[in-house]
Design a protein around this motif. Structure first.
Motif, short mmCIF file in Angstrom:
data_model
loop_
_atom_site.label_atom_id
_atom_site.label_comp_id
_atom_site.label_asym_id
_atom_site.label_seq_id
_atom_site.Cartn_x
_atom_site.Cartn_y
_atom_site.Cartn_z
N VAL A 158 0.84 -1.20 0.00
CA VAL A 158 0.00 0.00 0.00
C VAL A 158 0.87 1.25 0.00
O VAL A 158 0.58 2.23 -0.70
N ARG A 162 0.75 4.08 -2.89
CA ARG A 162 0.50 5.51 -2.59
C ARG A 162 1.61 6.38 -3.19
O ARG A 162 1.34 7.48 -3.71
N LYS A 166 0.99 9.23 -6.06
CA LYS A 166 1.43 10.62 -5.90
C LYS A 166 2.17 11.10 -7.15
O LYS A 166 1.93 12.21 -7.65
N THR A 239 -8.17 9.27 -7.50
CA THR A 239 -8.88 9.55 -6.24
C THR A 239 -9.60 8.32 -5.72
O THR A 239 -9.58 8.03 -4.52
N GLU A 240 -10.21 7.54 -6.61
CA GLU A 240 -10.93 6.34 -6.19
C GLU A 240 -9.98 5.28 -5.66
O GLU A 240 -10.27 4.60 -4.67
N GLU A 242 -7.07 5.84 -4.22
CA GLU A 242 -6.65 6.31 -2.90
C GLU A 242 -7.72 6.03 -1.85
O GLU A 242 -7.41 5.65 -0.72
N ARG A 243 -8.97 6.21 -2.24
CA ARG A 243 -10.08 5.94 -1.30
C ARG A 243 -10.13 4.47 -0.93
O ARG A 243 -10.30 4.12 0.25
N LEU A 245 -7.64 2.27 -0.98
CA LEU A 245 -6.49 1.92 -0.16
C LEU A 245 -6.69 2.37 1.29
O LEU A 245 -6.26 1.68 2.22
N THR A 246 -7.36 3.50 1.47
CA THR A 246 -7.66 3.97 2.83
C THR A 246 -8.74 3.11 3.48
O THR A 246 -8.65 2.77 4.66
N LYS A 247 -9.71 2.71 2.69
CA LYS A 247 -10.82 1.88 3.21
C LYS A 247 -10.33 0.51 3.61
O LYS A 247 -10.71 -0.03 4.65
N GLY A 248 -9.47 -0.12 2.80
CA GLY A 248 -8.97 -1.46 3.09
C GLY A 248 -10.02 -2.52 2.80
O GLY A 248 -11.04 -2.28 2.15
#
Length: 300
Positions: A158, A162, A166, A239-240, A242-243, A245-248
């Motif tokens: 992850v 990320r 970037k 953006t999706e 990244e979302r 990866l944050t959600k898991g």
């Protein structure tokens, strides 16, 4: 994702009559290995005594893991790994009788070797029953350790994704300001074509024909240089991702799809490019996206 875990516990085996066995205590060992795979692929290497536990082990693994090539191995051994079973005298007598019978009909038949006698005696001996709760307890412990190992690798993957996102967003931001410049360049080219068309039309074509040609040129230019939509979709996909990866959770297959869409947009951006700088950005994007694709296939 890759991972490895193993554990052992003492196996309190029982005899065929249900009484605890005497002699060296047996140990039940289990290990699980995981390597990268786009789908879930389970394989088991179990001794005959534990073969009946395969459905239970399969249910435990599939409830926790959805992706990867998983190998489950188990073994039962005594404290003395070199210990050999003691063949029963009655079994030895039986084997000698069988051997005599075979050789009376087939004089050229080879006599039984020590290894063959031990194997036949072991196959004929009643197998000990390993308690189901011990197998389940050990499998749960090993599976938890495997999941922990896979989670550690997931954190590393992850972080890498990320970092690539970037860089990809930076390239997208570089491409955005180039769009108006390209439009202005193509507008100037359109005006040159317009003047050329009007010059050709003098004395040989009507103004309406010249206007039709100019409009056709303008339409072709507009279609060829319009990359603003691709840039917008690239930003949306980044953006999706990244979302997610944050959600898991179980996001591997969805990430696979988004990576494909990123590659599609980057490829279209390059094919429409009429400037060297935009072409370079498209190539750099595709390199990053391909690196991400290889790693996303490892995520569950």
């Amino acid at each position: 994702m890759t991972g490895y875990a193993s554990a052992q516990i003492g196996a309190a085996a029982a005899s065929a009559e249900g009484e605890p066995r005497t002699g060296p205590q047996r140990r039940l060992g289990m290990e699980m290995r995981s390597v990268n795979s786009r789908f879930l692929d389970l394989s088991f290497r179990l001794p005959d005594e534990l073969r009946s536990f395969e459905p239970t082990l399969r249910s435990l693994v599939t409830a926790k893991i959805k992706r990867g090539k998983i190998e489950v191995r188990a073994a039962i051994e005594g404290q003395d790994g070199n210990a050999l079973p003691d063949p029963a005298p009655r079994m030895l007598q039986r084997l000698a009788s069988v051997q005599d019978t075979v050789q009376s009909w087939l004089p050229d038949a080879a006599p039984l070797s020590v290894a063959e006698i031990l194997r036949l005696c072991g196959a004929a001996a009643p197998t000990a029953d390993t308690p189901a709760d011990e197998v389940t307890q050990l499998a749960e412990a090993v599976l938890a350790a495997l999941l922990a190992a896979r989670a550690q690798e997931g954190v590393r993957l992850v972080a890498m994704l990320r970092s690539h996102l970037k860089l990809l967003r930076g390239l997208t931001e570089q491409a955005g300001p180039l769009v108006p410049q390209l439009v202005e360049q193509q507008r100037q080219r359109f005006m040159d074509r317009w003047r050329e068309a009007m010059g050709l039309a003098e004395g040989s074509a009507t103004p309406e024909a010249a206007q039709d040609r100019a409009l056709s040129e303008a339409t072709a230019f507009a279609i060829r240089i319009d990359v603003a939509e691709e840039v917008t979709r690239l930003e949306s996909h980044i953006t999706e991702i990244e979302r997610l990866l944050t959600k898991g959770g179980e996001v591997g297959k969805r990430l696979d799809f988004l990576i494909q869409e990123l590659h599609r947009e980057a490829n279209t951006l390059g094919s429409k490019s009429s400037a060297l700088e935009l072409t370079r950005i498209s190539v750099d994007m595709k390199v990053l996206i391909e690196q991400m694709r290889e790693q996303v296939q490892n995520l569950e």
